[in-house]
Design an enzyme around this catalytic site. Sequence first.
Site, PDB file in Angstrom:
ATOM      1  N   GLY A   1       0.715  -1.136   0.049  1.00  0.00           N
ATOM      2  CA  GLY A   1      -0.053  -0.072   0.103  1.00  0.00           C
ATOM      3  C   GLY A   1       0.748   1.198   0.150  1.00  0.00           C
ATOM      4  O   GLY A   1       0.410   2.181   0.597  1.00  0.00           O
TER       5      GLY A   1
ATOM      6  N   ASP B   1       2.744  -0.953 -13.857  1.00  0.00           N
ATOM      7  CA  ASP B   1       3.412  -1.558 -12.929  1.00  0.00           C
ATOM      8  C   ASP B   1       3.491  -3.212 -13.278  1.00  0.00           C
ATOM      9  O   ASP B   1       4.919  -3.516 -12.959  1.00  0.00           O
ATOM     10  CB  ASP B   1       2.517  -1.913 -11.669  1.00  0.00           C
ATOM     11  CG  ASP B   1       1.682  -0.545 -11.116  1.00  0.00           C
ATOM     12  OD1 ASP B   1       2.365   0.744 -11.569  1.00  0.00           O
ATOM     13  OD2 ASP B   1       0.752  -0.334 -10.583  1.00  0.00           O
TER      14      ASP B   1
ATOM     15  N   GLU C   1      -5.997  -7.501 -12.767  1.00  0.00           N
ATOM     16  CA  GLU C   1      -6.166  -6.413 -11.814  1.00  0.00           C
ATOM     17  C   GLU C   1      -7.332  -6.020 -12.205  1.00  0.00           C
ATOM     18  O   GLU C   1      -8.355  -5.391 -11.240  1.00  0.00           O
ATOM     19  CB  GLU C   1      -5.034  -5.679 -11.688  1.00  0.00           C
ATOM     20  CG  GLU C   1      -5.053  -4.578 -10.684  1.00  0.00           C
ATOM     21  CD  GLU C   1      -3.759  -4.242  -9.837  1.00  0.00           C
ATOM     22  OE1 GLU C   1      -2.786  -5.133 -10.014  1.00  0.00           O
ATOM     23  OE2 GLU C   1      -3.606  -3.159  -9.417  1.00  0.00           O
TER      24      GLU C   1
ATOM     25  N   SER D   1       3.103  -3.437  -4.999  1.00  0.00           N
ATOM     26  CA  SER D   1       3.282  -4.757  -4.272  1.00  0.00           C
ATOM     27  C   SER D   1       2.301  -5.837  -5.101  1.00  0.00           C
ATOM     28  O   SER D   1       2.613  -7.061  -5.393  1.00  0.00           O
ATOM     29  CB  SER D   1       2.995  -4.708  -2.640  1.00  0.00           C
ATOM     30  OG  SER D   1       1.603  -4.086  -2.652  1.00  0.00           O
TER      31      SER D   1
HETATM   32  C1  GLA Z   1      -0.864   3.209 -10.483  1.00  0.00           C
HETATM   33  C2  GLA Z   1      -1.407   2.228 -11.529  1.00  0.00           C
HETATM   34  C3  GLA Z   1      -0.547   2.374 -12.763  1.00  0.00           C
HETATM   35  C4  GLA Z   1      -0.329   3.918 -12.942  1.00  0.00           C
HETATM   36  C5  GLA Z   1       0.283   4.591 -11.921  1.00  0.00           C
HETATM   37  C6  GLA Z   1       0.144   5.958 -12.091  1.00  0.00           C
HETATM   38  O1  GLA Z   1       0.337   2.499  -9.881  1.00  0.00           O
HETATM   39  O2  GLA Z   1      -1.480   0.889 -11.243  1.00  0.00           O
HETATM   40  O3  GLA Z   1      -1.185   1.931 -13.743  1.00  0.00           O
HETATM   41  O4  GLA Z   1      -1.469   4.400 -13.869  1.00  0.00           O
HETATM   42  O5  GLA Z   1      -0.640   4.531 -10.804  1.00  0.00           O
HETATM   43  O6  GLA Z   1       1.311   6.482 -12.705  1.00  0.00           O
END
Ligand code: GLA
Length: 376
Positions: free
Chosen positions: A116, A166, A154, A121
């Site tokens: 978080g 991510d 996700e 993570s």
């Molecule tokens: C989170 C989301 C990503 C991206 C970032 C902001 O980490 O999971 O897909 O949008 O915010 O850059």
Amino acid sequence: MNARDAFRKEYGTEPSGLWAAPGRVNLIGEHTDYNDGFVLPFALPQRTVAAVGPAPAGEWTVCSTFQDEAISFGHTEPGEVTGWAAYVAGVVWALRDAGHDVPGARIAVDSDVPLGSGLSSSAALESSVLTALIDLGGLDVPLERRPAIAQRAENVYVGAPTGILDQSASIRCREGHALFLDCRSYEVEQIPFDLAAEGLAILVVNSNAPHQHVDGEYGARRKSCEEAARLLGVPALRDVTGAELDDALARLDDEVMRRRVRHIVTEDDRVLETVRLLKAGQVREIGPLLTASHASMRDDFEITVPQVDLAVETALAEGAYGARMTGGGFGGCVLTLLDADKADLVTAAVEQAYAEAGFTAPTAWTVTAGPGATKL
Ligand code: GLA
């Protein structure tokens, strides 16, 4: 206890192998991913390890070092498994939905990616399990197609409307490099990112600020960007260039929407400029771009909180070359580019500033660019 020990304890046997996938820091390019734009993350040394072994077809069990109960499931539909195991069930579902014959598996996970904190993570968990299941089942899934499968887990299974950043970082990053990703074509370029050779470091400061209403705010930003693209008649905000920005803004009535658009368009340009400077070996010079990115997130995209703003201001006052919040926002972490020998000074200054402001104490550590998902 590590993942292997947790596997032995839960299942009374040895795993077939261990697979690891990292959390990430995004050097620059925030909220640009779902606008088909550019991002530049690198992998953290912190990672999730999955110890995995075979199970009968159609049966999956997960346990972890941070929860008492193991969770078992068969073929599920989105939303059926909830809590942290939803990320695992989501990966199984997304792989099957993409037409793959996913092997049954027993899984034990362990992680040192802070939860978080905007360091991905959840992507580390998805990517470690995805990589393990692909290897275990001998599935034919090219590396460049893997992030989108984890992202579907996700988006559709867990129900969080996030972009491709991510999972791409966790799966495609390389040690000693930042990953320059085009979020439309999924093309990548590995950009050498060896700060130690320059006497520099990246200090990550976890603000430890509580996340609030994150999902709703994230979804609202995304909606506003998509609506703006529709009004401007482009497939995505990536298609508005810096030179076209003023014209585009003049065509939008809504002041808030104008600010959202300005952040995305200028942020894409900052990513491209950062890549250009890094390739030219001008690492210190990216500092002002990082700081400008922060100001844009604070004033135009409105996703920072007082804790992260204070960490950025304090680091800059202590001589950091640049500083910005990293990740989705509303709390989370700040990264600062500084001379390696200033890391302790900046950490102490941020700690003191937080104490004076009455904020929960921050946590800070220096990071280097680690490897992406791999079998250990
Ligand atoms: C989170 C989301 C990503 C991206 C970032 C902001 O980490 O999971 O897909 O949008 O915010 O850059």
